[in-house]
Structures are given as structure tokens and as C-alpha cells.
Design a protein around this motif. Structure first.
Motif, PDB file in Angstrom:
ATOM      1  N   ARG A  13       0.807  -1.124  -0.025  1.00 41.79           N
ATOM      2  CA  ARG A  13       0.031   0.088  -0.091  1.00 41.79           C
ATOM      3  C   ARG A  13       0.884   1.372  -0.071  1.00 41.79           C
ATOM      4  NH1 ARG A  13      -3.979   1.965   4.542  1.00 41.79           N
ATOM      5  NH2 ARG A  13      -4.954   4.001   3.368  1.00 41.79           N
ATOM      6  N   GLN A  14       0.670   2.305  -0.933  1.00 39.93           N
ATOM      7  CA  GLN A  14       1.468   3.483  -0.991  1.00 39.93           C
ATOM      8  C   GLN A  14       0.593   4.530  -0.374  1.00 39.93           C
ATOM      9  OE1 GLN A  14       4.654   3.758  -1.665  1.00 39.93           O
ATOM     10  NE2 GLN A  14       4.595   1.842  -1.672  1.00 39.93           N
ATOM     11  N   PHE A  15       1.292   5.362   0.437  1.00 40.56           N
ATOM     12  CA  PHE A  15       0.349   6.449   0.844  1.00 40.56           C
ATOM     13  C   PHE A  15       0.714   7.743   0.125  1.00 40.56           C
ATOM     14  CE2 PHE A  15       0.598   3.604   4.535  1.00 40.56           C
ATOM     15  CZ  PHE A  15      -0.489   3.748   4.930  1.00 40.56           C
ATOM     16  N   LEU A  16      -0.128   8.732   0.125  1.00 36.14           N
ATOM     17  CA  LEU A  16       0.279   9.832  -0.729  1.00 36.14           C
ATOM     18  C   LEU A  16       1.130  10.754   0.129  1.00 36.14           C
ATOM     19  CD1 LEU A  16      -3.369  10.392  -2.369  1.00 36.14           C
ATOM     20  CD2 LEU A  16      -1.216   9.789  -3.495  1.00 36.14           C
ATOM     21  N   PHE A  17       2.194  11.160  -0.811  1.00 35.50           N
ATOM     22  CA  PHE A  17       3.214  11.858   0.331  1.00 35.50           C
ATOM     23  C   PHE A  17       2.637  13.310   0.443  1.00 35.50           C
ATOM     24  CE2 PHE A  17       6.718  14.747   0.214  1.00 35.50           C
ATOM     25  CZ  PHE A  17       7.656  14.403   1.261  1.00 35.50           C
ATOM     26  N   ARG A  38       6.906  14.274   6.218  1.00 36.42           N
ATOM     27  CA  ARG A  38       7.586  15.109   5.071  1.00 36.42           C
ATOM     28  C   ARG A  38       9.138  15.403   5.049  1.00 36.42           C
ATOM     29  NH1 ARG A  38       4.757  17.488   1.388  1.00 36.42           N
ATOM     30  NH2 ARG A  38       2.885  17.092   2.683  1.00 36.42           N
ATOM     31  N   PHE A  39       9.676  15.574   6.165  1.00 33.23           N
ATOM     32  CA  PHE A  39      11.004  15.916   6.066  1.00 33.23           C
ATOM     33  C   PHE A  39      11.977  14.821   5.545  1.00 33.23           C
ATOM     34  CE2 PHE A  39      10.256  13.970  10.141  1.00 33.23           C
ATOM     35  CZ  PHE A  39      11.416  13.392  10.422  1.00 33.23           C
ATOM     36  N   ILE A  40      11.513  13.733   5.510  1.00 33.76           N
ATOM     37  CA  ILE A  40      12.366  12.601   4.782  1.00 33.76           C
ATOM     38  C   ILE A  40      12.520  12.655   3.408  1.00 33.76           C
ATOM     39  CG2 ILE A  40      12.426  11.221   7.017  1.00 33.76           C
ATOM     40  CD1 ILE A  40      10.490   9.335   5.507  1.00 33.76           C
ATOM     41  N   GLY A  41      11.739  13.330   2.702  1.00 35.13           N
ATOM     42  CA  GLY A  41      11.563  13.219   1.411  1.00 35.13           C
ATOM     43  C   GLY A  41      10.722  12.289   0.762  1.00 35.13           C
ATOM     44  N   GLU A  42      10.181  12.207  -0.495  1.00 37.09           N
ATOM     45  CA  GLU A  42       9.191  11.339  -0.868  1.00 37.09           C
ATOM     46  C   GLU A  42       9.846  10.001  -1.406  1.00 37.09           C
ATOM     47  OE1 GLU A  42       5.464  11.496  -4.113  1.00 37.09           O
ATOM     48  OE2 GLU A  42       7.076  13.088  -4.342  1.00 37.09           O
ATOM     49  N   ASP A  43      10.976  10.013  -1.840  1.00 36.64           N
ATOM     50  CA  ASP A  43      11.823   8.784  -2.092  1.00 36.64           C
ATOM     51  C   ASP A  43      11.765   7.750  -1.058  1.00 36.64           C
ATOM     52  OD1 ASP A  43      11.634   9.547  -4.813  1.00 36.64           O
ATOM     53  OD2 ASP A  43      13.893  10.170  -4.669  1.00 36.64           O
ATOM     54  N   VAL A  44      12.140   8.351   0.279  1.00 32.41           N
ATOM     55  CA  VAL A  44      12.224   7.513   1.366  1.00 32.41           C
ATOM     56  C   VAL A  44      11.076   7.183   2.005  1.00 32.41           C
ATOM     57  CG1 VAL A  44      13.266   7.628   3.755  1.00 32.41           C
ATOM     58  CG2 VAL A  44      14.616   8.616   1.811  1.00 32.41           C
ATOM     59  N   PHE A  45      10.029   8.134   1.820  1.00 31.13           N
ATOM     60  CA  PHE A  45       8.751   7.981   2.445  1.00 31.13           C
ATOM     61  C   PHE A  45       7.984   6.896   1.606  1.00 31.13           C
ATOM     62  CE2 PHE A  45       4.144   8.947   2.191  1.00 31.13           C
ATOM     63  CZ  PHE A  45       3.850   8.944   3.628  1.00 31.13           C
ATOM     64  N   SER A  61       1.197  20.899   5.607  1.00 29.48           N
ATOM     65  CA  SER A  61       2.684  20.563   6.332  1.00 29.48           C
ATOM     66  C   SER A  61       3.722  20.966   5.679  1.00 29.48           C
ATOM     67  CB  SER A  61       2.713  19.080   6.822  1.00 29.48           C
ATOM     68  OG  SER A  61       2.910  18.208   5.703  1.00 29.48           O
ATOM     69  N   THR A  62       5.071  21.377   6.514  1.00 28.63           N
ATOM     70  CA  THR A  62       6.252  21.655   6.085  1.00 28.63           C
ATOM     71  C   THR A  62       7.216  20.906   6.681  1.00 28.63           C
ATOM     72  OG1 THR A  62       6.660  23.315   7.674  1.00 28.63           O
ATOM     73  CG2 THR A  62       5.628  24.082   5.666  1.00 28.63           C
ATOM     74  N   ASN A  63       8.585  20.767   6.047  1.00 25.15           N
ATOM     75  CA  ASN A  63       9.702  19.963   6.741  1.00 25.15           C
ATOM     76  C   ASN A  63       9.882  20.430   7.993  1.00 25.15           C
ATOM     77  OD1 ASN A  63      10.014  18.713   4.196  1.00 25.15           O
ATOM     78  ND2 ASN A  63      11.995  20.010   3.662  1.00 25.15           N
ATOM     79  N   VAL A  64       9.672  21.853   8.429  1.00 20.50           N
ATOM     80  CA  VAL A  64       9.728  22.165   9.636  1.00 20.50           C
ATOM     81  C   VAL A  64       8.709  21.809  10.728  1.00 20.50           C
ATOM     82  CG1 VAL A  64      10.032  24.062  11.273  1.00 20.50           C
ATOM     83  CG2 VAL A  64      11.108  24.183   9.251  1.00 20.50           C
ATOM     84  N   SER A  65       7.387  21.725  10.200  1.00 26.98           N
ATOM     85  CA  SER A  65       6.382  21.171  10.973  1.00 26.98           C
ATOM     86  C   SER A  65       6.323  19.648  11.189  1.00 26.98           C
ATOM     87  CB  SER A  65       4.938  21.747  10.468  1.00 26.98           C
ATOM     88  OG  SER A  65       4.726  21.241   9.284  1.00 26.98           O
ATOM     89  N   SER A  66       6.653  19.037  10.317  1.00 31.13           N
ATOM     90  CA  SER A  66       6.904  17.718  10.094  1.00 31.13           C
ATOM     91  C   SER A  66       7.783  17.111  11.251  1.00 31.13           C
ATOM     92  CB  SER A  66       7.192  17.184   8.932  1.00 31.13           C
ATOM     93  OG  SER A  66       7.372  15.838   8.870  1.00 31.13           O
ATOM     94  N   THR A  67       9.018  17.743  11.069  1.00 30.94           N
ATOM     95  CA  THR A  67       9.918  17.430  12.149  1.00 30.94           C
ATOM     96  C   THR A  67       9.561  17.553  13.301  1.00 30.94           C
ATOM     97  OG1 THR A  67      11.636  18.033  10.380  1.00 30.94           O
ATOM     98  CG2 THR A  67      12.325  17.824  12.766  1.00 30.94           C
TER      99      THR A  67
END
Length: 169
Positions: free
Chosen positions: A9-13, A20-27, A142-148
Motif C-alpha cells: 500500500r502506498q500513501f500519498l506523500f 514530510r521531512f524525509i523526502g518522497e523517495d524515502v517515504f 505541512s512543511t519540513n519544519v512542522s513535520s520534524t
């Protein structure tokens, strides 16, 4: 049960609040989802072995033996301890979730004061963590900062409760 850990199952990034801060490829990678599952299991076993077992007043091996022998394992435990244990397991689940969306905050917002209090942190730090978490969950999109911040606050709560509950009992 077969769908609970469906790795295909793939979630929508674009909708994720927490990773979010890990990037879509890793996610989207399988290794990331397996790693989260491993961390989740490790945290649950660690809490069981070192924190949640405290009211039993015996080690995990003895507890398992007593259970298999059919012995009564009922112990005097407080309502607060039961609530903290249940809520901590939810926070661990949120920390290790592959993707959280904004509605998941409903699980956390009302339980955060208890979890933060059980951490044993100074009251100023409790307020700072609560405010940071509130801010992070209210950033849309969400942003990288808020996600972190979301992941960081959850991790600090889990670690705080781990140390705080061990000292409490």
C-alpha cells in the motif's frame, strides 16, 4: 490482520503530516515502512519489559511463566497507570505510523497533557512541548519544519514517559 501491515500500500506523500521531512523517495520506500514497523515493535516490547510490567513486581520471564501456568496475575494498579499505559501505546503508534493526517491529532490533543505530565519534565518544558506540538499540527499544508516538530514532539513524549514512569513506580 493481513491488511494491517500491507507493505504494498502506498500513501500519498502530499498528505503526510509526520514524515514530510524525509523526502518522497524515502517515504515511499519499502525499507522505510519495514524500519518503522521494527521500531514500533521494539518500542512496544521495551515498554512492556521495562515500564508496563512494573505493577506486576516481577520480571517479564516470570510473568510469562505465571501466565502459562494459569496463575492469577491481578495486581493493585492505579487508574492513572492504566490510562498512561494505554495512551503511551497510542503515542508510540502515532510516532511509528507511516503517514499521519490531520484528523489523527484528535487522538493526541486530549491525551498530551497526561503524557507530558507523566514524563516528569519541568513545567516550563511541558508548556513548550505542548505549544510546539499544537503549532506543528496546525500548519497546513505541512512543511519540513512542522513535520520534524510533529515527530520530535512525539519522540520526546515517548522517551519522557519511558523515564518518568520508571521513576514513578
Amino acid at each position: 490482520m493481513t491488511r494491517a501491515f500491507e507493505f504494498t500500500r502506498q500513501f500519498l506523500f502530499k498528505w503526510t503530516v509526520n514524515w514530510r521531512f524525509i523526502g518522497e523517495d524515502v517515504f515511499l520506500s519499502r525499507s522505510f515502512s519495514v524500519a518503522l514497523l521494527a521500531v514500533h515493535i521494539t518500542l512496544l516490547v521495551t515498554f512492556l519489559a521495562f515500564v508496563w510490567i512494573i505493577p506486576a513486581k516481577m520480571d517479564l520471564g516470570s510473568l510469562v511463566q505465571q501466565a502459562f501456568r494459569g496463575r492469577n496475575l491481578q495486581r493493585s494498579i492505579s487508574n492513572s497507570y492504566v490510562a498512561t499505559t494505554m495512551i503511551t501505546s497510542v503515542v508510540i503508534g502515532l510516532l511509528c505510523a507511516r503517514s499521519l493526517h490531520y484528523q489523527f491529532y484528535a487522538y493526541l490533543v486530549w491525551t498530551s497533557p497526561l503524557i507530558l505530565w507523566k514524563s516528569g519534565f519541568h513545567s516550563v518544558l511541558l508548556f513548550i512541548l505542548w505549544a510546539a506540538q499544537e503549532w506543528a499540527w496546525n500548519v497546513y499544508p505541512s512543511t519540513n519544519v512542522s513535520s520534524t516538530m510533529v515527530v520530535g514532539c512525539l519522540a520526546i513524549q515517548v522517551l519522557g514517559v519511558f523515564w518518568g514512569m520508571q521513576c514513578e513506580e
